[in-house]
Design a protein around this motif. Structure first.
Motif, PDB file in Angstrom:
ATOM      1  N   GLU A 115      -5.556   3.807  35.295  1.00 32.08           N
ATOM      2  CA  GLU A 115      -6.934   3.753  34.815  1.00 32.08           C
ATOM      3  C   GLU A 115      -7.041   4.465  33.461  1.00 32.08           C
ATOM      4  OE1 GLU A 115      -9.081   2.084  36.402  1.00 32.08           O
ATOM      5  OE2 GLU A 115      -8.415   1.991  38.480  1.00 32.08           O
ATOM      6  N   LEU A 116      -7.965   4.017  32.618  1.00 31.03           N
ATOM      7  CA  LEU A 116      -8.201   4.643  31.321  1.00 31.03           C
ATOM      8  C   LEU A 116      -9.544   5.342  31.328  1.00 31.03           C
ATOM      9  CD1 LEU A 116      -6.952   2.049  28.676  1.00 31.03           C
ATOM     10  CD2 LEU A 116      -5.827   4.135  29.460  1.00 31.03           C
ATOM     11  N   LEU A 117      -9.531   6.624  30.966  1.00 24.23           N
ATOM     12  CA  LEU A 117     -10.760   7.402  30.870  1.00 24.23           C
ATOM     13  C   LEU A 117     -10.938   7.900  29.446  1.00 24.23           C
ATOM     14  CD1 LEU A 117     -10.228   7.510  34.001  1.00 24.23           C
ATOM     15  CD2 LEU A 117     -11.318   9.760  33.966  1.00 24.23           C
ATOM     16  N   SER A 118     -12.166   7.819  28.960  1.00 28.08           N
ATOM     17  CA  SER A 118     -12.515   8.407  27.676  1.00 28.08           C
ATOM     18  C   SER A 118     -12.897   9.858  27.940  1.00 28.08           C
ATOM     19  CB  SER A 118     -13.674   7.649  27.037  1.00 28.08           C
ATOM     20  OG  SER A 118     -14.055   8.273  25.826  1.00 28.08           O
ATOM     21  N   CYS A 119     -12.126  10.779  27.363  1.00 29.40           N
ATOM     22  CA  CYS A 119     -12.289  12.196  27.706  1.00 29.40           C
ATOM     23  C   CYS A 119     -12.603  13.053  26.494  1.00 29.40           C
ATOM     24  CB  CYS A 119     -11.018  12.730  28.366  1.00 29.40           C
ATOM     25  SG  CYS A 119     -10.603  11.970  29.944  1.00 29.40           S
ATOM     26  N   VAL A 120     -13.240  14.171  26.764  1.00 34.00           N
ATOM     27  CA  VAL A 120     -13.403  15.243  25.788  1.00 34.00           C
ATOM     28  C   VAL A 120     -12.722  16.475  26.360  1.00 34.00           C
ATOM     29  CG1 VAL A 120     -15.545  14.335  24.819  1.00 34.00           C
ATOM     30  CG2 VAL A 120     -15.638  15.893  26.776  1.00 34.00           C
ATOM     31  N   MET A 121     -12.478  17.448  25.486  1.00 35.95           N
ATOM     32  CA  MET A 121     -11.832  18.687  25.910  1.00 35.95           C
ATOM     33  C   MET A 121     -12.900  19.685  26.322  1.00 35.95           C
ATOM     34  SD  MET A 121      -8.682  19.966  26.076  1.00 35.95           S
ATOM     35  CE  MET A 121      -7.898  21.565  26.313  1.00 35.95           C
ATOM     36  N   ARG A 122     -12.666  20.375  27.429  1.00 31.05           N
ATOM     37  CA  ARG A 122     -13.619  21.403  27.856  1.00 31.05           C
ATOM     38  C   ARG A 122     -13.750  22.449  26.752  1.00 31.05           C
ATOM     39  NH1 ARG A 122     -16.186  23.314  32.007  1.00 31.05           N
ATOM     40  NH2 ARG A 122     -15.362  21.836  33.521  1.00 31.05           N
ATOM     41  N   GLY A 123     -14.976  22.850  26.469  1.00 27.11           N
ATOM     42  CA  GLY A 123     -15.216  23.801  25.394  1.00 27.11           C
ATOM     43  C   GLY A 123     -15.065  23.123  24.047  1.00 27.11           C
ATOM     44  N   LYS A 124     -14.788  23.905  23.028  1.00 31.14           N
ATOM     45  CA  LYS A 124     -14.664  23.356  21.674  1.00 31.14           C
ATOM     46  C   LYS A 124     -13.212  23.310  21.215  1.00 31.14           C
ATOM     47  CE  LYS A 124     -19.276  24.814  20.192  1.00 31.14           C
ATOM     48  NZ  LYS A 124     -20.061  25.566  19.182  1.00 31.14           N
ATOM     49  N   LYS A 125     -12.290  23.487  22.125  1.00 30.00           N
ATOM     50  CA  LYS A 125     -10.881  23.484  21.758  1.00 30.00           C
ATOM     51  C   LYS A 125     -10.440  22.075  21.403  1.00 30.00           C
ATOM     52  CE  LYS A 125      -9.643  27.406  24.732  1.00 30.00           C
ATOM     53  NZ  LYS A 125      -8.816  27.839  25.878  1.00 30.00           N
ATOM     54  N   GLY A 126      -9.499  21.989  20.505  1.00 29.45           N
ATOM     55  CA  GLY A 126      -8.877  20.716  20.154  1.00 29.45           C
ATOM     56  C   GLY A 126      -7.384  20.823  20.389  1.00 29.45           C
ATOM     57  N   GLY A 127      -6.635  20.228  19.481  1.00 31.26           N
ATOM     58  CA  GLY A 127      -5.192  20.364  19.556  1.00 31.26           C
ATOM     59  C   GLY A 127      -4.518  19.512  20.605  1.00 31.26           C
ATOM     60  N   VAL A 128      -5.221  18.500  21.120  1.00 29.88           N
ATOM     61  CA  VAL A 128      -4.619  17.570  22.072  1.00 29.88           C
ATOM     62  C   VAL A 128      -3.969  16.448  21.278  1.00 29.88           C
ATOM     63  CG1 VAL A 128      -5.047  16.034  24.025  1.00 29.88           C
ATOM     64  CG2 VAL A 128      -6.361  18.146  23.785  1.00 29.88           C
ATOM     65  N   ALA A 129      -2.788  16.016  21.719  1.00 27.18           N
ATOM     66  CA  ALA A 129      -2.036  15.017  20.967  1.00 27.18           C
ATOM     67  C   ALA A 129      -1.608  13.861  21.852  1.00 27.18           C
ATOM     68  CB  ALA A 129      -0.796  15.665  20.336  1.00 27.18           C
ATOM     69  N   CYS A 130      -1.323  12.757  21.226  1.00 27.40           N
ATOM     70  CA  CYS A 130      -0.716  11.634  21.940  1.00 27.40           C
ATOM     71  C   CYS A 130       0.580  12.115  22.586  1.00 27.40           C
ATOM     72  CB  CYS A 130      -0.389  10.518  20.946  1.00 27.40           C
ATOM     73  SG  CYS A 130      -1.437   9.106  21.109  1.00 27.40           S
ATOM     74  N   GLY A 131       0.770  11.755  23.853  1.00 31.46           N
ATOM     75  CA  GLY A 131       1.959  12.177  24.577  1.00 31.46           C
ATOM     76  C   GLY A 131       1.735  13.403  25.435  1.00 31.46           C
ATOM     77  N   ASP A 132       0.590  14.065  25.260  1.00 31.86           N
ATOM     78  CA  ASP A 132       0.290  15.243  26.075  1.00 31.86           C
ATOM     79  C   ASP A 132      -0.001  14.837  27.521  1.00 31.86           C
ATOM     80  OD1 ASP A 132       0.445  17.813  24.891  1.00 31.86           O
ATOM     81  OD2 ASP A 132      -1.300  17.362  23.621  1.00 31.86           O
ATOM     82  N   LYS A 133       0.480  15.640  28.451  1.00 33.09           N
ATOM     83  CA  LYS A 133       0.067  15.524  29.842  1.00 33.09           C
ATOM     84  C   LYS A 133      -1.046  16.540  30.069  1.00 33.09           C
ATOM     85  CE  LYS A 133       4.378  13.680  31.705  1.00 33.09           C
ATOM     86  NZ  LYS A 133       5.479  13.855  32.687  1.00 33.09           N
ATOM     87  N   VAL A 134      -2.098  16.083  30.740  1.00 34.76           N
ATOM     88  CA  VAL A 134      -3.286  16.915  30.884  1.00 34.76           C
ATOM     89  C   VAL A 134      -3.820  16.843  32.311  1.00 34.76           C
ATOM     90  CG1 VAL A 134      -3.987  16.725  28.461  1.00 34.76           C
ATOM     91  CG2 VAL A 134      -4.738  14.987  30.097  1.00 34.76           C
TER      92      VAL A 134
END
Length: 295
Positions: A32-51
């Motif tokens: 399934e594909l989900l459109s997500c945001v990061m909790r809080g204002k943190k960024g730094g998420v990249a393609c290939g990251d497991k979350v």
């Protein structure tokens, strides 16, 4: 199966397959594909990251946590960092004779990869352009000689020489705009439909068509990330001491200089300078190393 789970439902693991600023497309284990945001204002998420994600609505979710990374390919200057991809096992550095490619940029990509113990492969694209390709091959033969695979392909005619190198890897395509990365990706993944554009002959450059990174599955065990074209690759995050080690052919000579703190610039008794004088290592590669040390 619908991606929506009621509030308070259990968390699940996902794979980041696309990055759009602070919004992320995350693929769950069920596909399934989900459109997500990061909790809080943190960024730094990249393609290939497991979350770790939590669904918040139909096709919507929140990234609660990043999993530890095996590798992180990124570029940096004194002020900021730009993540290219996470958890990749190899970088495919795409070059072509037309428009002109930057050999310095190739060296910088190799250094960034070596600093993360990421395998590097050079792909010379547009081999259908016979005469300019011959000149590029002569230049790139140096890298082939020191151990980097050099794969010759024409993205519009035949990419089969590259395919075996992609098996069982999470690869990332990197290179300047105009090198044919998107055309190469479209040949590997016919459904990708990445935008392509003509090059500017007058400016000897390519147009910037890829605006965001995207991961594509090749098979159950192989995937590839297409990234926007890069014109500069800062290495502020790699220490001066580590840069020499990232030139793989320098390694047998490191530690054998007269002075233990030798920077390999013009010091007497420098093992690298002596090796270059004796034809053991390339003057050209030593020049790129020294240029990095002097900035």
């Amino acid at each position: 199966m619908n991606a929506f789970q009621p509030h308070g439902s259990s968390h699940q693991t996902g794979l980041v397959i696309a990055v759009f600023g602070r919004h992320y497309s995350v693929e769950t284990a069920e596909g399934e594909l989900l459109s997500c945001v990061m909790r809080g204002k943190k960024g730094g998420v990249a393609c290939g990251d497991k979350v770790t994600i939590r669904a918040t609505g139909t096709d919507q979710g929140v990234i609660e946590a990043l999993h530890p990374r095996k590798t992180l390919l990124y570029r940096s200057d004194a002020f900021k960092e730009k993540i290219i991809a996470a958890n990749v096992s190899q970088i495919i550095i795409v070059v072509a004779a037309v428009p002109s490619y930057s050999e310095e940029l190739v060296n910088r990509c190799l250094i960034a990869a070596e600093s993360q113990k990421i395998r590097s492969i050079l792909v010379l694209n547009k081999t259908d352009l016979t005469e300019p390709t011959q000149n590029a091959t002569e230049t790139l033969s140096l890298y082939e000689a020191i151990g980097y695979p050099l794969i010759r392909v024409s993205a519009i005619q035949n990419i089969s020489p590259l395919k075996p190198y992609l098996k069982n890897h999470l690869s990332v395509l990197a290179g300047q705009s105009g090198m044919g990365k998107s055309t190469l990706l479209n040949a590997l993944v016919p459904g990708a439909q990445r935008a392509t554009a003509d090059i500017s002959t007058a400016l000897d450059s390519g147009c910037h068509t890829t605006t965001h990174s995207r991961l594509y599955h090749l098979d159950a065990d192989s995937a590839i990330i297409d990234s926007p074209g890069i014109q500069a690759f800062g290495l502020h995050h790699v220490s001066n001491e580590d840069i020499a080690w990232c030139f793989i052919e320098f390694r047998p000579y490191i530690g054998h200089c007269r002075f233990h703190n030798c920077r390999h610039l013009n010091e007497p008794g420098c093992a690298l300078i002596i090796a270059a004088e004796n034809g053991k290592i390339s003057d050209r590669r030593l020049m790129y190393y020294q240029k990095l040390q002097q900035h």
